[in-house]
Scaffold this motif. Structure first.
Motif, short mmCIF file in Angstrom:
data_model
loop_
_atom_site.label_atom_id
_atom_site.label_comp_id
_atom_site.label_asym_id
_atom_site.label_seq_id
_atom_site.Cartn_x
_atom_site.Cartn_y
_atom_site.Cartn_z
N UNK A 80 -46.02 -12.93 38.35
CA UNK A 80 -44.63 -12.55 38.04
C UNK A 80 -44.51 -11.43 37.01
N UNK A 81 -45.59 -11.20 36.24
CA UNK A 81 -45.55 -10.15 35.20
C UNK A 81 -46.02 -8.79 35.72
N UNK A 82 -46.58 -8.75 36.93
CA UNK A 82 -47.13 -7.50 37.45
C UNK A 82 -46.03 -6.51 37.82
N UNK A 83 -46.32 -5.23 37.61
CA UNK A 83 -45.40 -4.16 38.00
C UNK A 83 -46.17 -3.11 38.80
N UNK A 84 -46.54 -3.43 40.05
CA UNK A 84 -47.30 -2.47 40.85
C UNK A 84 -46.49 -1.24 41.24
N UNK A 85 -45.18 -1.31 41.15
CA UNK A 85 -44.29 -0.15 41.32
C UNK A 85 -43.06 -0.39 40.46
N UNK A 86 -42.28 0.64 40.27
CA UNK A 86 -41.09 0.53 39.41
C UNK A 86 -40.14 -0.53 39.94
N UNK A 87 -39.67 -1.39 39.03
CA UNK A 87 -38.71 -2.45 39.34
C UNK A 87 -39.26 -3.49 40.32
N UNK A 88 -40.57 -3.58 40.44
CA UNK A 88 -41.17 -4.58 41.35
C UNK A 88 -40.85 -5.99 40.88
N UNK A 89 -40.54 -6.86 41.84
CA UNK A 89 -40.35 -8.27 41.57
C UNK A 89 -41.22 -9.05 42.55
N UNK A 90 -42.12 -9.85 42.00
CA UNK A 90 -43.08 -10.58 42.82
C UNK A 90 -42.87 -12.08 42.63
N UNK A 91 -42.92 -12.81 43.72
CA UNK A 91 -42.80 -14.27 43.69
C UNK A 91 -44.08 -14.87 44.24
N UNK A 92 -44.60 -15.90 43.59
CA UNK A 92 -45.82 -16.54 44.07
C UNK A 92 -45.52 -17.99 44.45
N UNK A 93 -45.97 -18.37 45.64
CA UNK A 93 -45.70 -19.71 46.19
C UNK A 93 -46.95 -20.19 46.91
N UNK A 94 -47.00 -21.47 47.20
CA UNK A 94 -48.07 -21.97 48.06
C UNK A 94 -47.86 -21.46 49.48
N UNK A 95 -48.95 -21.12 50.14
CA UNK A 95 -48.83 -20.53 51.48
C UNK A 95 -48.02 -21.42 52.41
N UNK A 96 -48.16 -22.73 52.28
CA UNK A 96 -47.45 -23.65 53.17
C UNK A 96 -45.94 -23.55 53.02
N UNK A 97 -45.46 -23.01 51.90
CA UNK A 97 -44.01 -22.91 51.66
C UNK A 97 -43.40 -21.60 52.14
N UNK A 98 -44.22 -20.71 52.70
CA UNK A 98 -43.71 -19.43 53.21
C UNK A 98 -43.09 -19.64 54.59
N UNK A 99 -41.86 -19.12 54.83
CA UNK A 99 -41.26 -19.25 56.17
C UNK A 99 -42.19 -18.68 57.23
N UNK A 100 -42.40 -19.44 58.30
CA UNK A 100 -43.34 -19.06 59.35
C UNK A 100 -42.62 -18.36 60.51
N UNK A 101 -43.32 -17.44 61.18
CA UNK A 101 -42.77 -16.91 62.43
C UNK A 101 -42.55 -18.05 63.42
N UNK A 102 -41.58 -17.89 64.30
CA UNK A 102 -41.32 -18.91 65.32
C UNK A 102 -41.81 -18.39 66.67
N UNK A 103 -42.28 -19.31 67.50
CA UNK A 103 -42.88 -18.93 68.78
C UNK A 103 -41.82 -19.03 69.88
#
Length: 208
Positions: A80-103
């Motif tokens: 959350x503290x990283x700034x890889x580009x200006x005004x970057x906002x990064x969120x870190x979550x467990x992979x299982x909590x990321x919305x998945x593509x639907x088939x």
């Protein structure tokens, strides 16, 4: 490294705060990787010594496999503290909590072209609200005069498709894209080109 350490794996995802509304380009994913490595370089006196098993680019986000609890905890604090580009906002979550593509599965009648790329390009060009750049064709089967393709579709496009009762404009008619879990789909609606008897089409070709 002990067997326990080698077998350990906690997968964390680094995503935009409003994912999947926002997705990151490959350039931004690379910038995040560089920012993490730079944070490690500046952590020479820190207690944690990050150990990673892998780092994988996914459509619009990054997945990192951590080699131990200390690494996972370090990453959760650092990202959350990283700034890889200006005004970057990064969120870190467990992979299982990321919305998945639907088939989804769809039947596509023969047109001037039925390549996977041309099918998806037509869907994109004739329907609003689809993020077809994030789609991935998983399977393709020919069934008579139609092509059945199975597609992994991003969550936002999936909602758009569902609001149209799974019917989409395609070519000179409509076709269905339905979630694979719902079972067999209806045949595509007949268009003027598809309804023309094959004998008449052959005669017309000879006349030309």
């Amino acid at each position: 490294m002990s067997y326990k350490d080698a077998a350990y794996s906690t997968k964390l995802g680094i995503i935009p705060p409003d994912y999947p509304t926002t997705i990151w380009s490959t350039e931004r994913l690379t910038a995040i990787q560089h920012a993490i490595l730079e944070a490690i370089r500046k952590n020479q006196t820190g207690a944690a010594k990050p150990k990673f098993n892998s780092c994988t680019f996914r459509p619009g986000y990054l997945v990192i496999s951590c080699g131990c609890d200390d690494t996972a905890n370090w990453l959760k604090e650092a990202v959350p503290k990283l700034k890889p580009w200006k005004d970057a906002q990064l969120k870190i979550v467990h992979e299982a909590d990321i919305p998945r593509p639907q088939i989804f599965v769809g039947h596509f009648p023969e047109l001037d072209s039925t390549s996977n790329e041309d099918i998806i390009s037509l869907l994109d060009g004739q329907n609003e609200g689809l993020n077809t750049n994030d789609w991935r064709v998983l399977n393709r089967v020919r069934k008579g005069t139609v092509v059945e393709i199975t597609i992994a579709i991003d969550p936002i496009s999936a909602e758009v498709i569902k609001t149209s009762n799974n019917w989409l404009n395609y070519g000179f008619g409509k076709t269905q894209l339905r979630p694979k879990s719902e079972g067999p789909i209806d045949p595509p609606k007949v268009t003027e080109k598809n309804s023309e008897p094959s004998r008449n089409r052959a005669l017309r070709k000879r006349e030309l």
